[in-house]
Scaffold this motif. Structure first.
Motif, PDB file in Angstrom:
ATOM      1  N   ILE A   1      41.534  59.960  -5.184  1.00 44.41           N
ATOM      2  CA  ILE A   1      41.674  59.904  -6.527  1.00 44.41           C
ATOM      3  C   ILE A   1      40.787  61.313  -7.252  1.00 44.41           C
ATOM      4  CG2 ILE A   1      41.014  58.568  -8.528  1.00 44.41           C
ATOM      5  CD1 ILE A   1      41.069  55.967  -6.677  1.00 44.41           C
ATOM      6  N   ASN A   2      41.571  61.674  -8.604  1.00 43.97           N
ATOM      7  CA  ASN A   2      40.704  62.422  -9.309  1.00 43.97           C
ATOM      8  C   ASN A   2      39.951  61.458 -10.311  1.00 43.97           C
ATOM      9  OD1 ASN A   2      39.779  63.947 -11.522  1.00 43.97           O
ATOM     10  ND2 ASN A   2      41.631  65.192 -11.678  1.00 43.97           N
ATOM     11  N   GLY A   3      38.733  61.293  -9.923  1.00 48.55           N
ATOM     12  CA  GLY A   3      37.697  60.670 -10.626  1.00 48.55           C
ATOM     13  C   GLY A   3      37.267  60.908 -11.964  1.00 48.55           C
ATOM     14  N   GLY A   4      37.758  62.308 -12.650  1.00 48.38           N
ATOM     15  CA  GLY A   4      37.345  62.667 -13.884  1.00 48.38           C
ATOM     16  C   GLY A   4      35.984  63.156 -13.618  1.00 48.38           C
ATOM     17  N   THR A   5      35.440  63.633 -14.807  1.00 49.56           N
ATOM     18  CA  THR A   5      34.000  63.974 -14.839  1.00 49.56           C
ATOM     19  C   THR A   5      33.015  62.943 -14.620  1.00 49.56           C
ATOM     20  OG1 THR A   5      33.933  63.786 -17.355  1.00 49.56           O
ATOM     21  CG2 THR A   5      34.438  66.059 -16.048  1.00 49.56           C
ATOM     22  N   SER A   6      33.405  61.485 -14.758  1.00 47.22           N
ATOM     23  CA  SER A   6      32.610  60.507 -14.557  1.00 47.22           C
ATOM     24  C   SER A   6      32.531  59.962 -13.323  1.00 47.22           C
ATOM     25  CB  SER A   6      32.915  59.348 -15.491  1.00 47.22           C
ATOM     26  OG  SER A   6      34.046  58.982 -15.245  1.00 47.22           O
ATOM     27  N   GLY A   7      33.722  60.139 -12.526  1.00 44.65           N
ATOM     28  CA  GLY A   7      33.936  59.783 -11.135  1.00 44.65           C
ATOM     29  C   GLY A   7      34.489  58.390 -11.156  1.00 44.65           C
ATOM     30  N   THR A   8      34.977  57.772 -12.424  1.00 41.32           N
ATOM     31  CA  THR A   8      35.495  56.610 -12.376  1.00 41.32           C
ATOM     32  C   THR A   8      36.932  56.592 -12.917  1.00 41.32           C
ATOM     33  OG1 THR A   8      34.580  56.328 -14.441  1.00 41.32           O
ATOM     34  CG2 THR A   8      33.261  55.561 -12.847  1.00 41.32           C
TER      35      THR A   8
ATOM     36  N   ALA B   1      36.560  49.474  -2.127  1.00 41.58           N
ATOM     37  CA  ALA B   1      35.615  50.239  -2.210  1.00 41.58           C
ATOM     38  C   ALA B   1      36.001  51.842  -2.725  1.00 41.58           C
ATOM     39  CB  ALA B   1      34.639  50.318  -0.704  1.00 41.58           C
ATOM     40  N   SER B   2      35.355  52.372  -3.253  1.00 46.09           N
ATOM     41  CA  SER B   2      35.408  53.782  -3.872  1.00 46.09           C
ATOM     42  C   SER B   2      34.159  54.610  -3.376  1.00 46.09           C
ATOM     43  CB  SER B   2      35.605  54.127  -5.270  1.00 46.09           C
ATOM     44  OG  SER B   2      36.887  53.530  -5.549  1.00 46.09           O
ATOM     45  N   LEU B   3      34.288  55.934  -2.905  1.00 44.55           N
ATOM     46  CA  LEU B   3      33.174  56.714  -2.573  1.00 44.55           C
ATOM     47  C   LEU B   3      33.665  57.964  -3.076  1.00 44.55           C
ATOM     48  CD1 LEU B   3      30.558  57.075  -0.824  1.00 44.55           C
ATOM     49  CD2 LEU B   3      32.255  57.774   1.091  1.00 44.55           C
ATOM     50  N   PRO B   4      32.753  58.535  -4.012  1.00 48.61           N
ATOM     51  CA  PRO B   4      32.689  59.894  -4.729  1.00 48.61           C
ATOM     52  C   PRO B   4      32.379  60.863  -3.607  1.00 48.61           C
ATOM     53  CG  PRO B   4      31.639  58.609  -6.277  1.00 48.61           C
ATOM     54  CD  PRO B   4      31.698  57.882  -4.637  1.00 48.61           C
ATOM     55  N   LEU B   5      33.418  62.039  -3.560  1.00 44.70           N
ATOM     56  CA  LEU B   5      33.031  62.833  -2.409  1.00 44.70           C
ATOM     57  C   LEU B   5      32.527  63.985  -2.725  1.00 44.70           C
ATOM     58  CD1 LEU B   5      36.501  62.616  -0.357  1.00 44.70           C
ATOM     59  CD2 LEU B   5      34.376  61.432  -0.197  1.00 44.70           C
ATOM     60  N   PHE B   6      32.901  64.905  -4.023  1.00 45.08           N
ATOM     61  CA  PHE B   6      32.282  65.822  -4.414  1.00 45.08           C
ATOM     62  C   PHE B   6      32.895  66.055  -5.945  1.00 45.08           C
ATOM     63  CE2 PHE B   6      35.753  67.822  -2.031  1.00 45.08           C
ATOM     64  CZ  PHE B   6      36.256  68.652  -2.920  1.00 45.08           C
ATOM     65  N   PRO B   7      31.990  66.851  -6.871  1.00 45.58           N
ATOM     66  CA  PRO B   7      32.499  67.293  -8.142  1.00 45.58           C
ATOM     67  C   PRO B   7      33.124  68.822  -7.723  1.00 45.58           C
ATOM     68  CG  PRO B   7      30.134  67.771  -8.035  1.00 45.58           C
ATOM     69  CD  PRO B   7      30.471  66.802  -6.742  1.00 45.58           C
ATOM     70  N   ALA B   8      34.393  69.108  -8.345  1.00 52.15           N
ATOM     71  CA  ALA B   8      34.866  70.393  -8.247  1.00 52.15           C
ATOM     72  C   ALA B   8      33.978  71.302  -8.943  1.00 52.15           C
ATOM     73  CB  ALA B   8      36.269  70.387  -8.987  1.00 52.15           C
ATOM     74  N   PRO B   9      33.915  72.661  -8.130  1.00 48.08           N
ATOM     75  CA  PRO B   9      32.892  73.611  -8.823  1.00 48.08           C
ATOM     76  C   PRO B   9      33.521  74.436 -10.037  1.00 48.08           C
ATOM     77  CG  PRO B   9      33.943  74.141  -6.872  1.00 48.08           C
ATOM     78  CD  PRO B   9      34.217  72.835  -6.897  1.00 48.08           C
TER      79      PRO B   9
ATOM     80  N   THR C   1      39.725  70.108 -12.028  1.00 47.55           N
ATOM     81  CA  THR C   1      39.188  71.297 -12.839  1.00 47.55           C
ATOM     82  C   THR C   1      37.525  71.014 -12.669  1.00 47.55           C
ATOM     83  OG1 THR C   1      38.970  69.966 -14.853  1.00 47.55           O
ATOM     84  CG2 THR C   1      41.058  71.319 -14.462  1.00 47.55           C
ATOM     85  N   VAL C   2      36.738  71.942 -13.252  1.00 46.44           N
ATOM     86  CA  VAL C   2      35.540  71.919 -12.828  1.00 46.44           C
ATOM     87  C   VAL C   2      34.732  70.688 -13.410  1.00 46.44           C
ATOM     88  CG1 VAL C   2      34.845  73.002 -15.366  1.00 46.44           C
ATOM     89  CG2 VAL C   2      33.138  73.247 -13.397  1.00 46.44           C
ATOM     90  N   GLY C   3      34.033  70.007 -12.499  1.00 46.59           N
ATOM     91  CA  GLY C   3      33.173  68.660 -12.989  1.00 46.59           C
ATOM     92  C   GLY C   3      33.899  67.498 -12.386  1.00 46.59           C
ATOM     93  N   GLN C   4      35.306  67.565 -12.158  1.00 50.26           N
ATOM     94  CA  GLN C   4      36.042  66.272 -11.983  1.00 50.26           C
ATOM     95  C   GLN C   4      35.619  66.109 -10.613  1.00 50.26           C
ATOM     96  OE1 GLN C   4      39.976  67.573 -12.931  1.00 50.26           O
ATOM     97  NE2 GLN C   4      39.890  66.340 -14.647  1.00 50.26           N
TER      98      GLN C   4
END
Length: 134
Positions: A61-68, A23-31, A102-105
């Motif tokens: 994980i750094n999920g990138g800007t898509s979170g995936t 399972a994966s859970l996105p926590l927050f995007p970098a501001p 970076t911003v948005g990741q």
């Protein structure tokens, strides 16, 4: 001195129900300006028995800007030959060359099962980070 005194450190604490599958859970995007992960831990509600074939890892994980995306920032092996005591924080070993977003990741927490395990109850991720790089 602010960072040393903890004034610029931020904390995210997120729990989710574990299971017997990944399972994966996105926590927050970098501001704007990004963030740097400084420390992280994971805690399971119930003990995880030591087993070299059936175990779980918890991964940031750094999920990138898509979170995936799947670039690992840090990992804590929860079982394997050591096992994991109930309600005992386990440090997530950070990869210093990948701890900046970076911003948005998206910062993503992953629960990664190998083999067949008994679900260890709820899992909590605690992450300390600072704004910007460094």
């Amino acid at each position: 001195m602010g960072e040393l005194a903890g004034y610029s450190t931020k904390v995210v604490s997120v729990g989710f129900a574990s299971g017997t599958v990944d399972a994966s859970l996105p926590l927050f995007p970098a501001p704007f300006g990004g963030v740097t992960v400084k420390a992280a831990w994971a805690v399971t509600q119930d003990a995880v028995a030591a087993n070299g074939s059936n175990y779980l890892d918890v991964i940031l994980i750094n999920g990138g800007t898509s979170g995936t995306a799947t670039t690992a920032i840090g990992t804590a092996a929860a079982a394997g030959t050591a096992g994991w005591a109930a309600a005992t924080p386990k440090a997530i070993t950070l990869n210093a060359s990948a701890d900046e977003l970076t911003v948005g990741q998206w910062l993503v927490a992953k629960y990664d099962v190998t083999g067949s395990i008994t679900a260890p109850g709820n899992v909590r991720f605690v992450v300390h980070y600072v704004d910007g790089k460094g």
